[in-house]
Design an enzyme around this catalytic site. Structure first.
Site, PDB file in Angstrom:
ATOM      1  CG  HIS A 157      -9.898   2.818  41.538  1.00 29.90           C
ATOM      2  ND1 HIS A 157      -9.880   1.622  40.866  1.00 29.90           N
ATOM      3  CD2 HIS A 157     -11.094   3.389  41.234  1.00 29.90           C
ATOM      4  CE1 HIS A 157     -10.987   1.479  40.162  1.00 29.90           C
ATOM      5  NE2 HIS A 157     -11.759   2.538  40.386  1.00 29.90           N
ATOM      6  CB  SER A 287       9.485   4.419  65.839  1.00 25.70           C
ATOM      7  OG  SER A 287      10.774   4.176  65.294  1.00 25.70           O
TER       8      SER A 287
END
Length: 482
Positions: A157, A287
């Site tokens: 999960h 970036s």
């Protein structure tokens, strides 16, 4: 416009202009396609001559001498006039082979060259992909072996769970890739030749050519099939080979797409945790605004293209479902897109994933820190068992651990602090009997079960044998241009 500038005035598929390998781009090129048509016409003429039709050596030699010199401008002009691509190329071939012109395409229908060429290209496409997939599996197998016993947090999960190892996690990826290898190899091996079947698959035109001699028609198909490099032809077809064959081929590629998406998503998640990184070039920019960033751009590219590969499977499924009776032409335009794009996309993601898998960087200290953060909670049952062995009461110990665990959890969640459960246990006099055992109890390697042994057995029994046929092609290294 400057010379060549006009190419920037029209759409170019980035699958070819940015990403695909030269060999896969050539496999679906016009030159490969139309020279294969000419090869097939030559095979047909050779077999028809051997079986007694009035075809001369001079006609065959003339065809062979012009196999490669295709006048694409003439073929395009012929197609504009005739509105038929095969007849346009028959006329273009006949123009440079005037002696052979009367016997080119003798007895055949368009699908003799169209479908048989597609089957050759599909076969050759798999021959390009399978060694690439083998190299990806090989690189990840080496990675799994190297980190077979390096403990790491497992996640269910996407929440911390029991420990596994870095190598065992890689084996989960490898198991899916091995399934893809077997599926693609089977799809490759199941491919047959359409053969010489005529307009509705009955071979009526060839039976007429050979004056009712069924044996000669069967010999013709066998000879042409062998010349094209296939062991078998489909015994029955309509005008085309069954479009279920396209479904079979592209299903194996779409399944590969699902596998690669899962692997590269895992890599992206682990990159966020700073436990694992894909290769990052010395001058690479992550970036434009944030110079510190190291984005998993290769894994992101794989995920992006893998989604396209999975989505493409809808095309052959729908095409196969809507083919009426012996054939309808609504398959053609769709297949011109879906077949090449599936193989080109698979080619790109395998090349990219090989590059990733050759340079994966693991950060053991970061992994160790994450384990330290969670392991005290996971070790509570072991602490309880040690206390019981030292004479303690299981229920009393459980309650002590529960209270201390909740206090430590509050520090982590409400105050943003580190997990201090171990320090709380050490300060509590109740746990004095087991303080000397805590280091052993908290050794991460005691929490990984049989993960290292599973890695060793899995690689030796299921992965390495799968790679044996490709050993000669293992040394190719991938350098990505983009």
């Amino acid at each position: 416009l400057a010379a060549g500038a006009d190419e920037y005035m029209k759409y170019r598929s980035p699958l070819v202009s940015r990403y695909a390998s030269k060999e896969m781009a050539y496999n679906f090129s016009d030159r490969k396609k139309f020279t294969t048509w000419r090869k097939l016409w030559i095979y047909l003429a050779k077999a028809e001559k051997v079986l007694g039709l009035p075809i001369t050596d001079a006609q065959i030699l003339e065809m062979e001498s012009h196999e490669m010199d295709i006048d694409f401008a003439m073929a395009a002009e012929e197609e504009r006039k005739l509105r038929h691509d095969v007849m346009a190329h028959v006329h273009t071939f006949a123009h440079c082979c005037p002696t052979a012109a009367p016997i080119i395409h003798l007895g055949a229908t368009s699908c003799y060259v169209g479908d048989n060429t597609d089957l050759i290209i599909l076969r050759d496409g798999f021959d390009i992909l399978l060694p690439k997939l083998a190299r990806v599996i090989d690189r990840l197998a080496n990675f799994a072996e190297k980190y077979a016993d390096l403990p790491t947090l497992g996640f269910t999960h996407y929440q911390p769970a029991q420990l596994t190892t870095v190598g065992k996690r890689a084996c989960l990826w490898l198991q899916d890739l091995a399934m893809d290898m077997r599926n693609m190899q089977r799809a490759h091996d199941d491919l047959r030749f359409r053969g010489v079947k005529g307009t509705t698959g009955t071979q009526a035109s060839f039976l007429q050519l050979f004056q009712g001699d069924h044996d000669k028609v069967e010999d013709l198909e066998r000879m042409v099939t062998e010349m094209a490099g296939f062991k078998k032809a489909y015994l029955v077809t309509g005008q085309t080979y069954s479009r279920k064959v396209d479904v079979d081929c592209l299903s194996s590629l779409a399944s590969l797409g699902a596998t690669v998406h899962k692997i590269c998503t895992d890599i992206r998640l682990l990159a966020n945790l700073k436990e694992l990184e894909e290769p990052f070039e010395k001058e690479q920019i992550g970036s434009s605004a944030m110079p510190y960033k190291r984005n998993p751009m290769r894994a992101e590219r794989c995920c992006s293209l893998a989604r396209h590969l999975v989505a493409l499977l809808a095309d052959p499924l729908q095409t196969a479902s809507v083919q009426w009776l012996e054939r309808t032409l609504d398959d053609s335009a769709n297949r011109r897109i879906s077949l090449p794009e599936s193989f080109l996309t698979a080619d790109i993601i395998l090349s990219t994933l090989q590059n990733i898998s050759e340079g994966l960087v693991v950060y053991p200290k970061v992994i160790e820190r994450h384990i330290r953060h969670e392991l005290p909670f996971m070790a509570t049952e072991n602490i309880i068992m040690a206390m019981v062995k030292a004479g303690g009461n299981r229920q009393d110990c459980h309650e002590k651990i529960r209270v201390l665990s909740q206090e430590a959890a509050a520090v982590v969640k409400q105050e943003g602090g580190d997990n201090d459960l171990l320090a709380r246990v050490q300060r509590d006099p109740y746990f004095a009997p087991v303080l000397g055992q805590l280091d052993a109890i908290l050794d991460p390697k005691t929490f990984i079960g049989r993960a290292p042994q599973q890695v060793t057995r899995f690689l030796s029994e299921e992965v390495r044998p799968l790679l044996e046929p490709y050993r000669a092609k293992m040394d190719v290294k991938i350098e990505l241009e983009l």
